[in-house]
Design a protein around this motif. Structure first.
Motif, PDB file in Angstrom:
ATOM      1  N   ALA A 165      -0.811  75.954  56.223  1.00 28.92           N
ATOM      2  CA  ALA A 165      -0.729  75.704  57.660  1.00 28.92           C
ATOM      3  C   ALA A 165       0.665  75.241  58.057  1.00 28.92           C
ATOM      4  O   ALA A 165       1.162  75.580  59.136  1.00 28.92           O
ATOM      5  CB  ALA A 165      -1.777  74.668  58.077  1.00 28.92           C
ATOM      6  N   SER A 166       1.315  74.472  57.173  1.00 27.48           N
ATOM      7  CA  SER A 166       2.678  74.008  57.456  1.00 27.48           C
ATOM      8  C   SER A 166       3.652  75.182  57.519  1.00 27.48           C
ATOM      9  O   SER A 166       4.593  75.180  58.327  1.00 27.48           O
ATOM     10  CB  SER A 166       3.127  73.013  56.381  1.00 27.48           C
ATOM     11  N   ALA A 228      20.537  69.322  57.264  1.00 25.60           N
ATOM     12  CA  ALA A 228      19.871  68.550  58.310  1.00 25.60           C
ATOM     13  C   ALA A 228      18.482  68.098  57.869  1.00 25.60           C
ATOM     14  O   ALA A 228      18.125  66.923  58.000  1.00 25.60           O
ATOM     15  CB  ALA A 228      19.781  69.371  59.596  1.00 25.60           C
ATOM     16  N   VAL A 229      17.689  69.027  57.326  1.00 25.67           N
ATOM     17  CA  VAL A 229      16.317  68.657  56.945  1.00 25.67           C
ATOM     18  C   VAL A 229      16.310  67.793  55.684  1.00 25.67           C
ATOM     19  O   VAL A 229      15.408  66.963  55.495  1.00 25.67           O
ATOM     20  CB  VAL A 229      15.422  69.902  56.750  1.00 25.67           C
ATOM     21  N   THR A 230      17.316  67.959  54.820  1.00 22.33           N
ATOM     22  CA  THR A 230      17.397  67.119  53.630  1.00 22.33           C
ATOM     23  C   THR A 230      17.780  65.697  53.998  1.00 22.33           C
ATOM     24  O   THR A 230      17.194  64.723  53.509  1.00 22.33           O
ATOM     25  CB  THR A 230      18.409  67.693  52.629  1.00 22.33           C
ATOM     26  N   SER A 231      18.745  65.554  54.900  1.00 19.31           N
ATOM     27  CA  SER A 231      19.178  64.208  55.298  1.00 19.31           C
ATOM     28  C   SER A 231      18.087  63.487  56.074  1.00 19.31           C
ATOM     29  O   SER A 231      17.992  62.257  56.042  1.00 19.31           O
ATOM     30  CB  SER A 231      20.463  64.287  56.143  1.00 19.31           C
ATOM     31  N   GLN A 237       9.214  63.896  52.320  1.00 19.79           N
ATOM     32  CA  GLN A 237       7.932  63.691  52.992  1.00 19.79           C
ATOM     33  C   GLN A 237       6.901  64.726  52.529  1.00 19.79           C
ATOM     34  O   GLN A 237       5.704  64.422  52.419  1.00 19.79           O
ATOM     35  CB  GLN A 237       8.122  63.777  54.504  1.00 19.79           C
ATOM     36  N   LEU A 238       7.358  65.944  52.250  1.00 22.98           N
ATOM     37  CA  LEU A 238       6.451  66.977  51.748  1.00 22.98           C
ATOM     38  C   LEU A 238       5.920  66.597  50.375  1.00 22.98           C
ATOM     39  O   LEU A 238       4.714  66.753  50.094  1.00 22.98           O
ATOM     40  CB  LEU A 238       7.168  68.326  51.689  1.00 22.98           C
ATOM     41  N   ASP A 239       6.788  66.081  49.501  1.00 24.33           N
ATOM     42  CA  ASP A 239       6.339  65.594  48.195  1.00 24.33           C
ATOM     43  C   ASP A 239       5.252  64.538  48.360  1.00 24.33           C
ATOM     44  O   ASP A 239       4.224  64.562  47.676  1.00 24.33           O
ATOM     45  CB  ASP A 239       7.512  64.982  47.413  1.00 24.33           C
ATOM     46  N   ALA A 240       5.486  63.607  49.273  1.00 25.55           N
ATOM     47  CA  ALA A 240       4.529  62.528  49.500  1.00 25.55           C
ATOM     48  C   ALA A 240       3.208  63.066  50.043  1.00 25.55           C
ATOM     49  O   ALA A 240       2.127  62.606  49.657  1.00 25.55           O
ATOM     50  CB  ALA A 240       5.121  61.497  50.457  1.00 25.55           C
ATOM     51  N   ILE A 245      -2.588  64.684  48.954  1.00 27.73           N
ATOM     52  CA  ILE A 245      -3.633  65.689  48.788  1.00 27.73           C
ATOM     53  C   ILE A 245      -4.211  65.620  47.377  1.00 27.73           C
ATOM     54  O   ILE A 245      -5.433  65.672  47.169  1.00 27.73           O
ATOM     55  CB  ILE A 245      -3.077  67.102  49.067  1.00 27.73           C
ATOM     56  N   LEU A 246      -3.319  65.494  46.377  1.00 29.21           N
ATOM     57  CA  LEU A 246      -3.766  65.428  44.977  1.00 29.21           C
ATOM     58  C   LEU A 246      -4.658  64.209  44.746  1.00 29.21           C
ATOM     59  O   LEU A 246      -5.694  64.299  44.077  1.00 29.21           O
ATOM     60  CB  LEU A 246      -2.552  65.399  44.046  1.00 29.21           C
ATOM     61  N   ALA A 247      -4.270  63.078  45.333  1.00 30.09           N
ATOM     62  CA  ALA A 247      -5.084  61.868  45.200  1.00 30.09           C
ATOM     63  C   ALA A 247      -6.453  62.072  45.831  1.00 30.09           C
ATOM     64  O   ALA A 247      -7.480  61.623  45.310  1.00 30.09           O
ATOM     65  CB  ALA A 247      -4.360  60.686  45.846  1.00 30.09           C
ATOM     66  N   ARG A 248      -6.493  62.742  46.966  1.00 30.06           N
ATOM     67  CA  ARG A 248      -7.778  63.014  47.642  1.00 30.06           C
ATOM     68  C   ARG A 248      -8.664  63.920  46.776  1.00 30.06           C
ATOM     69  O   ARG A 248      -9.879  63.695  46.672  1.00 30.06           O
ATOM     70  CB  ARG A 248      -7.506  63.657  48.989  1.00 30.06           C
ATOM     71  N   LEU A 249      -8.070  64.934  46.165  1.00 29.85           N
ATOM     72  CA  LEU A 249      -8.838  65.854  45.334  1.00 29.85           C
ATOM     73  C   LEU A 249      -9.440  65.152  44.118  1.00 29.85           C
ATOM     74  O   LEU A 249     -10.520  65.506  43.641  1.00 29.85           O
ATOM     75  CB  LEU A 249      -7.958  67.018  44.871  1.00 29.85           C
TER      76      LEU A 249
END
Length: 251
Positions: A165-166, A228-231, A237-240, A245-249
């Motif tokens: 979706a992202s 820009a998106v890295t800074s 935030q995507l990693d987090a 999601i992994l914790a929820r699964l």
């Protein structure tokens, strides 16, 4: 082999469409839930019909695909009577193998899979666990079966699918940005769709970091956006988000 689907939503429709496109004429029974989807599938494919009940799906099937929403799984599935000879294929992302064993007994052959909507076009990679030749052959007809040796790895692959979706939100953001600056909406959508779709076609063994480097000339336009998106910390935030999601699964 007769295939039955308990739950008739987007993924069920994608699997059925993909199988029929692949020339697979296995008889298919559909749950009566989501009547419109079931009726449409039955209308466009031979030997696909809607059963009177979920139990009727089980009674008329050898491979039972569990495709209900996770929120209703514990309400719908315990009421069903499984047979010892059933092969159960669960595409419910958040229900573990251990939990399934308690629900589908006396059936003992259970496989988990995480098919994507692209299986309708026979272009979907599908993670499966535990290894099973029958399920692997099924999903190899719909793209590529990715056979995993343990459930921990399966959870990681499942978490990765939460980015779809992202991806579309990213495409929508670029498209809207273009239209707000005077580009016709359809022209913008076509351009962005083909641009991003073309980027997804990579050769075997190509590293995505390498492609990122190759697509940003030093001092160029792509480099400016990546910086820009890295800074801003958006990749972090995507990693987090994926960790969440992994914790929820894993409950």
């Amino acid at each position: 082999m007769r295939i039955g689907f308990v739950g008739t939503g987007t993924i069920t429709a994608a699997i059925v469409d993909g199988l029929r496109t692949a020339g697979n004429d296995t008889p298919i029974l559909l749950s009566p839930r989501s009547a419109d989807i079931g009726a449409a599938l039955a209308a466009r494919h031979a030997d696909v019909r809607v059963a009177d009940s979920n139990q009727a799906v089980l009674d008329g099937s050898d491979l039972v695909v569990l495709a209900v929403r996770p929120q209703v799984a514990d309400e719908v599935l315990p009421a069903l009577r499984f047979r010892p000879d059933h092969h159960v294929l669960s595409v419910i992302a958040t229900v573990s193998l251990d939990h399934l064993r308690g629900i589908v007994a006396p059936a003992t052959r259970i496989t988990r899979a995480v098919p994507l909507p692209a299986v309708a076009l026979r272009q979907g990679p599908t993670a499966i666990y535990p290894p099973n030749a029958e399920v692997q052959a099924l999903f190899d007809q719909l793209g590529t079966a990715v056979v995993l040796a343990d459930e921990a790895a399966f959870d990681i692959f499942t978490a990765a699918t939460a980015t779809m979706a992202s991806y579309f939100a990213f495409a929508a953001t670029v498209t809207v940005w273009m239209t707000q600056r005077g580009v016709q909406a359809e022209q913008a959508r076509t351009f962005v769709g083909q641009m991003l779709g073309g980027l997804a076609v990579t050769g075997p063994g190509v590293d995505f970091d390498q492609l990122a480097d190759e697509h940003q000339t030093r001092g160029g336009l792509n480099e400016q956006v990546v910086r820009a998106v890295t800074s801003d910390g958006r990749f972090t935030q995507l990693d987090a988000a994926l960790d969440g999601i992994l914790a929820r699964l894993r409950g």
